[in-house]
Design a protein around this motif. Structure first.
Motif, short mmCIF file in Angstrom:
data_model
loop_
_atom_site.label_atom_id
_atom_site.label_comp_id
_atom_site.label_asym_id
_atom_site.label_seq_id
_atom_site.Cartn_x
_atom_site.Cartn_y
_atom_site.Cartn_z
N GLY A 109 91.15 22.83 42.49
CA GLY A 109 89.89 22.55 43.07
C GLY A 109 88.75 23.98 42.45
N ILE A 110 88.84 24.56 41.32
CA ILE A 110 87.35 24.62 40.38
C ILE A 110 87.46 23.98 39.31
N ASN A 111 86.60 24.09 38.74
CA ASN A 111 86.25 23.52 36.91
C ASN A 111 86.85 24.31 36.10
N GLN A 114 84.98 27.59 35.88
CA GLN A 114 84.55 28.99 36.86
C GLN A 114 86.64 29.00 36.57
N VAL A 115 87.10 28.77 36.24
CA VAL A 115 88.54 29.64 35.51
C VAL A 115 87.41 29.89 34.47
N ARG A 116 86.79 29.82 33.76
CA ARG A 116 86.51 31.23 32.43
C ARG A 116 86.23 32.21 33.33
N ALA A 117 85.05 31.24 34.90
CA ALA A 117 84.63 33.05 35.26
C ALA A 117 85.24 34.11 35.71
N ALA A 118 86.77 33.12 36.42
CA ALA A 118 87.56 34.31 37.03
C ALA A 118 88.65 35.09 35.87
N LEU A 119 88.80 34.80 34.31
CA LEU A 119 89.13 35.35 33.70
C LEU A 119 88.44 36.48 32.98
N GLU A 120 86.96 36.03 32.84
CA GLU A 120 85.74 37.48 32.49
C GLU A 120 85.25 38.01 33.64
N LEU A 148 86.21 34.05 42.56
CA LEU A 148 86.37 32.61 43.13
C LEU A 148 86.22 32.35 44.51
N ALA A 149 85.50 33.78 45.54
CA ALA A 149 84.54 33.64 46.79
C ALA A 149 82.81 33.10 46.23
N SER A 150 82.82 33.26 45.37
CA SER A 150 81.48 32.25 45.05
C SER A 150 81.86 31.41 44.03
N SER A 151 83.14 30.29 44.13
CA SER A 151 83.36 28.84 43.36
C SER A 151 82.97 28.22 44.45
N LEU A 152 82.67 27.03 43.96
CA LEU A 152 82.61 25.43 45.11
C LEU A 152 83.36 25.33 44.67
N SER A 153 84.85 24.46 45.15
CA SER A 153 85.66 24.11 44.83
C SER A 153 84.97 22.52 44.09
N GLU A 154 85.58 21.78 43.88
CA GLU A 154 85.33 20.48 42.96
C GLU A 154 86.20 19.65 43.30
N ILE A 157 87.94 13.82 41.94
CA ILE A 157 87.47 12.18 41.71
C ILE A 157 86.43 12.06 41.34
N CYS A 158 85.50 12.62 41.54
CA CYS A 158 83.44 12.08 41.47
C CYS A 158 83.20 13.84 40.30
N GLN A 159 84.07 14.87 40.31
CA GLN A 159 83.84 15.90 39.81
C GLN A 159 83.00 16.32 40.14
N GLU A 160 82.14 16.01 41.48
CA GLU A 160 81.25 17.33 42.02
C GLU A 160 81.54 18.14 43.25
N ILE A 161 80.65 18.97 43.37
CA ILE A 161 81.06 19.96 44.77
C ILE A 161 81.48 19.54 45.76
N CYS A 162 82.24 20.70 46.22
CA CYS A 162 83.18 19.61 47.73
C CYS A 162 82.88 20.44 48.42
#
Length: 277
Positions: A109-111, A114-120, A148-154, A157-162
């Motif tokens: 659910g993350i791009n 957002q994965v890089r933000a979690a690692l940071e 992750l709490a501030s992340s929006l799932s993606e 298919i369309c790679q847009e916020i879900c």
């Protein structure tokens, strides 16, 4: 008398030596007490099935302990459609002499951003809480969960916020917009229909040719029946004409016969008169 045994049969085969028993004891997992306490604390918070501790040869640095943690956002407003699985490598000397390394093993659910933000967030927790007696596992997980709490799932298919209200959580672990998934299903169905049409086109052509032949045969049959009806009508007319001709012929023959009889009667009368004279 019984036959003596064969000389070779009298010899006994040498016994197979027993398999060599390994004197090396089974390798037991030796985990520092501090790590065990931190793992137990994480298991109490996130559940025992979400925190796995294993030590395998060839994984990480020699003697390192690998911790696998499934991190989900916490809080009432957190997005429950996203999560990551962290692999935390605890080298020898942790927590005072060495710091752990963190990588994302799986995510949903993350791009990539957002994965890089979690690692940071994990790196920031290691920098602020590393090399301390209490360890830094709990701060790492807390910081990643906050990110992750501030992340929006993606949508995959369309790679847009879900948003959670318009999302479908698929069993495969991906997140989709309901409309995107419906459109994708329609595209797949249309593609299958097109492929089926392409595959059945030769058969449909043959079927059309057979149908045309059948229609032509029906037309020929109708014309043949019509011509047969005309011929039957002509035969009936000919039979009626023949019957009329036969009646006329019989009538004509009857008139001739009556005339000849009258002539015979007149002749006989004249002869009678002449005889009387």
């Amino acid at each position: 008398s019984p036959r003596p045994p064969h000389p070779r049969a009298a010899r006994s085969a040498p016994a197979c030596p027993p398999p060599a028993r390994s004197c090396r004891p089974a390798r037991a997992m030796v985990v520092p007490l501090q790590v065990t306490e931190e793992v137990e604390g994480l298991q109490c918070t996130y559940g025992p099935e979400s925190v796995l501790l294993h030590k395998e040869p060839g994984v990480g640095s020699p003697g390192a302990t690998i911790l696998e943690v499934e991190v989900r956002p916490r809080g009432e407003e957190a997005n429950t459609l996203v999560w990551v699985t962290l692999l935390v490598c605890l080298p020898v000397g942790y927590p005072l002499e060495a710091v752990p390394t963190v990588e994302v093993h799986r995510s949903r659910g993350i791009n990539d951003t957002q994965v890089r933000a979690a690692l940071e967030a994990a790196a920031d927790a290691i920098e602020r809480h590393g090399r301390q007696d209490c360890g830094c596992l709990v701060p790492i997980v807390v910081e990643v969960a906050s990110a992750l709490a501030s992340s929006l799932s993606e949508c995959s298919i369309c790679q847009e916020i879900c948003k959670a209200s318009e999302a479908i959580d698929a069993p495969c672990g991906d997140v989709f917009h309901e409309s995107c998934l419906r459109d994708w299903a329609n595209v797949k169905r249309t593609k299958r229909v097109a492929e089926a049409d392409k595959a059945t086109a030769p058969m449909l052509t043959q079927l059309s040719a057979v149908q045309r032949d059948i229609e032509q045969g029906e037309e020929d049959r109708e014309s043949t029946l019509h011509e047969l009806a005309r011929q039957q009508l002509r035969v009936q007319e000919a039979e009626e004409w023949l019957a009329k001709a036969q009646r006329r012929m019989r009538a004509a023959m009857g008139e001739e016969r009556s005339e000849s009889e009258e002539e015979d009667e007149e002749g006989s009368d004249e002869e009678g008169e002449e005889g009387s004279e």
